[in-house]
Design a protein around this motif. Structure first.
Motif, PDB file in Angstrom:
ATOM      1  N   GLY A   1       0.814  -1.211   0.000  1.00 16.41           N
ATOM      2  CA  GLY A   1       0.000   0.000   0.000  1.00 16.41           C
ATOM      3  C   GLY A   1       0.849   1.262   0.000  1.00 16.41           C
ATOM      4  N   VAL A   2       1.829   1.318   0.902  1.00 16.19           N
ATOM      5  CA  VAL A   2       2.708   2.490   0.971  1.00 16.19           C
ATOM      6  C   VAL A   2       3.591   2.548  -0.281  1.00 16.19           C
ATOM      7  CG1 VAL A   2       4.504   3.635   2.314  1.00 16.19           C
ATOM      8  CG2 VAL A   2       2.665   2.417   3.486  1.00 16.19           C
ATOM      9  N   LEU A   3       4.012   1.386  -0.779  1.00 19.84           N
ATOM     10  CA  LEU A   3       4.815   1.353  -2.002  1.00 19.84           C
ATOM     11  C   LEU A   3       4.017   1.903  -3.177  1.00 19.84           C
ATOM     12  CD1 LEU A   3       7.465   0.468  -3.362  1.00 19.84           C
ATOM     13  CD2 LEU A   3       6.421  -1.779  -3.734  1.00 19.84           C
ATOM     14  N   SER A   4       2.745   1.503  -3.283  1.00 19.59           N
ATOM     15  CA  SER A   4       1.887   2.013  -4.362  1.00 19.59           C
ATOM     16  C   SER A   4       1.648   3.509  -4.212  1.00 19.59           C
ATOM     17  CB  SER A   4       0.547   1.271  -4.355  1.00 19.59           C
ATOM     18  OG  SER A   4       0.718  -0.113  -4.575  1.00 19.59           O
ATOM     19  N   ALA A   5       1.471   3.963  -2.961  1.00 19.89           N
ATOM     20  CA  ALA A   5       1.274   5.392  -2.722  1.00 19.89           C
ATOM     21  C   ALA A   5       2.503   6.184  -3.146  1.00 19.89           C
ATOM     22  CB  ALA A   5       0.963   5.635  -1.252  1.00 19.89           C
ATOM     23  N   TRP A   6       3.682   5.612  -2.944  1.00 16.88           N
ATOM     24  CA  TRP A   6       4.926   6.263  -3.365  1.00 16.88           C
ATOM     25  C   TRP A   6       5.004   6.331  -4.891  1.00 16.88           C
ATOM     26  CZ3 TRP A   6       9.395   3.406  -5.396  1.00 16.88           C
ATOM     27  CH2 TRP A   6      10.484   4.230  -5.667  1.00 16.88           C
ATOM     28  N   LEU A   7       4.650   5.226  -5.550  1.00 15.40           N
ATOM     29  CA  LEU A   7       4.765   5.171  -7.003  1.00 15.40           C
ATOM     30  C   LEU A   7       3.708   6.026  -7.702  1.00 15.40           C
ATOM     31  CD1 LEU A   7       5.423   1.340  -7.503  1.00 15.40           C
ATOM     32  CD2 LEU A   7       7.068   3.199  -7.811  1.00 15.40           C
ATOM     33  N   LEU A   8       2.482   6.041  -7.140  1.00 15.49           N
ATOM     34  CA  LEU A   8       1.367   6.673  -7.839  1.00 15.49           C
ATOM     35  C   LEU A   8       0.946   8.016  -7.266  1.00 15.49           C
ATOM     36  CD1 LEU A   8      -0.803   3.458  -8.327  1.00 15.49           C
ATOM     37  CD2 LEU A   8       0.766   4.521  -9.977  1.00 15.49           C
ATOM     38  N   LEU A   9       1.189   8.228  -5.965  1.00 13.69           N
ATOM     39  CA  LEU A   9       0.764   9.476  -5.329  1.00 13.69           C
ATOM     40  C   LEU A   9       1.936  10.318  -4.834  1.00 13.69           C
ATOM     41  CD1 LEU A   9      -2.261   8.145  -3.226  1.00 13.69           C
ATOM     42  CD2 LEU A   9      -2.288   9.144  -5.520  1.00 13.69           C
ATOM     43  N   ASP A  10       3.158   9.892  -5.145  1.00 14.76           N
ATOM     44  CA  ASP A  10       4.374  10.625  -4.770  1.00 14.76           C
ATOM     45  C   ASP A  10       4.550  10.750  -3.253  1.00 14.76           C
ATOM     46  OD1 ASP A  10       5.147  11.066  -7.417  1.00 14.76           O
ATOM     47  OD2 ASP A  10       3.843  12.814  -7.568  1.00 14.76           O
ATOM     48  N   GLU A  11       4.054   9.776  -2.495  1.00 10.64           N
ATOM     49  CA  GLU A  11       4.299   9.775  -1.056  1.00 10.64           C
ATOM     50  C   GLU A  11       5.706   9.245  -0.782  1.00 10.64           C
ATOM     51  OE1 GLU A  11       1.238   7.806   1.122  1.00 10.64           O
ATOM     52  OE2 GLU A  11      -0.356   9.088   0.351  1.00 10.64           O
ATOM     53  N   THR A  12       6.261   9.644   0.353  1.00  9.52           N
ATOM     54  CA  THR A  12       7.653   9.321   0.668  1.00  9.52           C
ATOM     55  C   THR A  12       7.836   7.843   1.016  1.00  9.52           C
ATOM     56  OG1 THR A  12       7.950  11.542   1.547  1.00  9.52           O
ATOM     57  CG2 THR A  12       9.615   9.895   2.140  1.00  9.52           C
ATOM     58  N   ILE A  13       8.921   7.250   0.535  1.00  6.04           N
ATOM     59  CA  ILE A  13       9.285   5.888   0.889  1.00  6.04           C
ATOM     60  C   ILE A  13      10.668   5.925   1.538  1.00  6.04           C
ATOM     61  CG2 ILE A  13      10.375   5.336  -1.316  1.00  6.04           C
ATOM     62  CD1 ILE A  13       9.263   2.513  -1.061  1.00  6.04           C
ATOM     63  N   THR A  14      10.886   5.101   2.539  1.00  2.00           N
ATOM     64  CA  THR A  14      12.151   5.099   3.268  1.00  2.00           C
ATOM     65  C   THR A  14      12.724   3.690   3.343  1.00  2.00           C
ATOM     66  OG1 THR A  14      11.218   4.607   5.451  1.00  2.00           O
ATOM     67  CG2 THR A  14      11.177   6.916   4.714  1.00  2.00           C
ATOM     68  N   PRO A  15      14.018   3.570   3.664  1.00  2.00           N
ATOM     69  CA  PRO A  15      14.596   2.229   3.856  1.00  2.00           C
ATOM     70  C   PRO A  15      13.885   1.446   4.964  1.00  2.00           C
ATOM     71  CG  PRO A  15      16.325   3.868   3.611  1.00  2.00           C
ATOM     72  CD  PRO A  15      15.040   4.623   3.726  1.00  2.00           C
ATOM     73  N   TRP A  16      13.325   2.176   5.937  1.00  2.00           N
ATOM     74  CA  TRP A  16      12.594   1.499   7.008  1.00  2.00           C
ATOM     75  C   TRP A  16      11.381   0.760   6.461  1.00  2.00           C
ATOM     76  CZ3 TRP A  16      14.783   0.787  11.506  1.00  2.00           C
ATOM     77  CH2 TRP A  16      15.748   1.694  11.955  1.00  2.00           C
ATOM     78  N   LEU A  17      10.766   1.318   5.418  1.00  4.51           N
ATOM     79  CA  LEU A  17       9.627   0.647   4.805  1.00  4.51           C
ATOM     80  C   LEU A  17      10.061  -0.687   4.207  1.00  4.51           C
ATOM     81  CD1 LEU A  17       6.721   0.529   3.765  1.00  4.51           C
ATOM     82  CD2 LEU A  17       7.469   1.850   1.774  1.00  4.51           C
ATOM     83  N   LEU A  18      11.209  -0.686   3.547  1.00  7.77           N
ATOM     84  CA  LEU A  18      11.722  -1.919   2.961  1.00  7.77           C
ATOM     85  C   LEU A  18      12.054  -2.940   4.047  1.00  7.77           C
ATOM     86  CD1 LEU A  18      14.066  -0.378   0.228  1.00  7.77           C
ATOM     87  CD2 LEU A  18      11.698  -1.149  -0.004  1.00  7.77           C
ATOM     88  N   LEU A  19      12.668  -2.461   5.149  1.00  7.54           N
ATOM     89  CA  LEU A  19      12.982  -3.355   6.263  1.00  7.54           C
ATOM     90  C   LEU A  19      11.696  -3.914   6.876  1.00  7.54           C
ATOM     91  CD1 LEU A  19      14.925  -4.628   8.303  1.00  7.54           C
ATOM     92  CD2 LEU A  19      14.797  -2.506   9.630  1.00  7.54           C
ATOM     93  N   GLY A  20      10.703  -3.035   7.043  1.00  5.30           N
ATOM     94  CA  GLY A  20       9.428  -3.488   7.601  1.00  5.30           C
ATOM     95  C   GLY A  20       8.759  -4.517   6.715  1.00  5.30           C
ATOM     96  N   GLY A  21       8.787  -4.294   5.413  1.00  8.34           N
ATOM     97  CA  GLY A  21       8.200  -5.253   4.485  1.00  8.34           C
ATOM     98  C   GLY A  21       8.892  -6.602   4.543  1.00  8.34           C
ATOM     99  N   ALA A  22      10.235  -6.584   4.637  1.00  6.22           N
ATOM    100  CA  ALA A  22      10.990  -7.835   4.741  1.00  6.22           C
ATOM    101  C   ALA A  22      10.666  -8.574   6.038  1.00  6.22           C
ATOM    102  CB  ALA A  22      12.487  -7.546   4.651  1.00  6.22           C
ATOM    103  N   THR A  23      10.506  -7.815   7.126  1.00  2.00           N
ATOM    104  CA  THR A  23      10.161  -8.420   8.411  1.00  2.00           C
ATOM    105  C   THR A  23       8.766  -9.036   8.378  1.00  2.00           C
ATOM    106  OG1 THR A  23      11.517  -6.751   9.529  1.00  2.00           O
ATOM    107  CG2 THR A  23       9.991  -8.014  10.900  1.00  2.00           C
ATOM    108  N   ILE A  24       7.832  -8.335   7.754  1.00  2.00           N
ATOM    109  CA  ILE A  24       6.475  -8.860   7.608  1.00  2.00           C
ATOM    110  C   ILE A  24       6.495 -10.165   6.815  1.00  2.00           C
ATOM    111  CG2 ILE A  24       4.227  -8.450   6.538  1.00  2.00           C
ATOM    112  CD1 ILE A  24       4.692  -5.441   7.111  1.00  2.00           C
TER     113      ILE A  24
END
Length: 321
Positions: A266-289
């Motif tokens: 969801g946050v990844l799509s928001a970054w790609l389509l709505l220009d919302e910010t993405i951070t390395p923490w998001l990637l870490l969180g996704g990997a943990t999930i």
């Protein structure tokens, strides 16, 4: 298709992963379309298109649709209300107040509700491995929530939206658990189709109350229709069938843990389509999930005990053999 899934169990998990990806993108689609036609328009479009798809599917495969006892229709009506009516209304109206990224994060409370309902209603055992996997996935969710980007932050100002959206995972948990016994008797596309159609009938009064929206919906731009198709044909028609197929083979808690992947996409799509910010923490969180999902669905488990749904004159009862 059923034989293929039985021969290659990994396909079940890949299909659930695809479902999480679609549902993650759906929050962006709902947010975008809501800005064009409002919450009522979102519900009308989403319910209308998905219902039409299932009517066409069941019409083409009508020979595979059995006659259902009254008890099954009652259960399906409850499943439709919780998973279609409550879920659609909560997502559409809740996102009028909060960001798409935050809404996608809230749905990760679904495994908690599912675990409770599954334990109480189906007697599903909760092993230490499952609990650890759920906790690990929840830890990844917290990483995304706290550090995933500006759109993923909680604030008191959007509390109303949060309270509305939280009804969606609550309703979806009931939908998931009450559907499990039905899948012992009926094909996934039959259960998904009939419950979606019943839900569409329950939501049909919205059309009569908002006839002026029909013209606005017909005049949607190309991106609007792309969003509409994403949140209906993909997110309901395709994803519901995949969800039911996974639920037929796995326990509700194992399936529900895939919900933890929705905010990542969801946050990844928001970054790609709505220009919302993405951070390395998001990637870490996704990997943990994802790690939590793998833990919950792997390891040594006791031999499967098939669940059969038998229907008496009063209700459906689950029989463990």
């Amino acid at each position: 298709a059923s034989t293929m899934f039985q021969r290659y169990p990994i396909l079940i998990h890949l299909s659930l992963l695809l479902t999480a990806m679609i549902w993650g993108a759906t929050f962006v689609a709902i947010k975008y379309l809501g800005g064009l036609v409002g919450a009522e328009g979102v519900v009308i479009v989403r319910s209308g298109l998905s219902t039409a798809c299932f009517v066409a599917l069941l019409g083409a495969t009508w020979r595979s649709v059995p006659r259902l006892p009254a008890a099954v229709w009652r259960r399906m009506a409850l499943v439709a209300f919780s998973g279609v009516v409550v879920n659609n209304l909560a997502l559409a109206y809740g996102q009028q107040y909060i960001a798409a990224a935050l809404a996608s994060l809230i749905v990760t409370s679904n495994p908690i509700f599912t675990t409770i309902f599954s334990r109480v209603l189906l007697g599903e055992p909760l092993t230490r491995r499952k609990l650890f996997g759920i906790a690990l996935a929840f830890g990844g969710f917290l990483i995304v929530l706290l550090y995933g980007g500006s759109g993923a932050k909680f604030s008191v100002d959007n509390a109303i939206g949060v309270l509305i959206v939280i009804c969606a995972p609550f309703g979806w948990a009931i939908y998931t658990v009450l559907s499990k016994p039905l899948l012992a008797e009926y094909e996934p596309h039959v259960v998904a189709g009939l419950t979606t159609i019943l839900g569409g009938i329950m939501l049909s009064p919205l059309v009569l109350l908002n006839l002026d929206l029909v013209g606005d919906i017909a005049a949607l731009p190309a991106r609007g229709w792309l969003a509409a198709l994403t949140m209906s044909v993909l997110a309901i028609f395709l994803a519901y069938i995949l969800w039911y197929r996974g639920l037929r083979s796995l326990q509700p808690t194992q399936v529900a843990v895939y919900i933890y992947l929705v905010p990542f996409f969801g946050v990844l799509s928001a970054w790609l389509l709505l220009d919302e910010t993405i951070t390395p923490w998001l990637l870490l969180g996704g990997a943990t999930i994802l790690s939590g999902v793998i833990v919950t669905n792997s390891g040594r488990r006791p031999p499967a005990e098939p669940v059969e749904a038998t229907v008496d004159r009063r209700d459906i009862v689950v029989v463990q053999r």
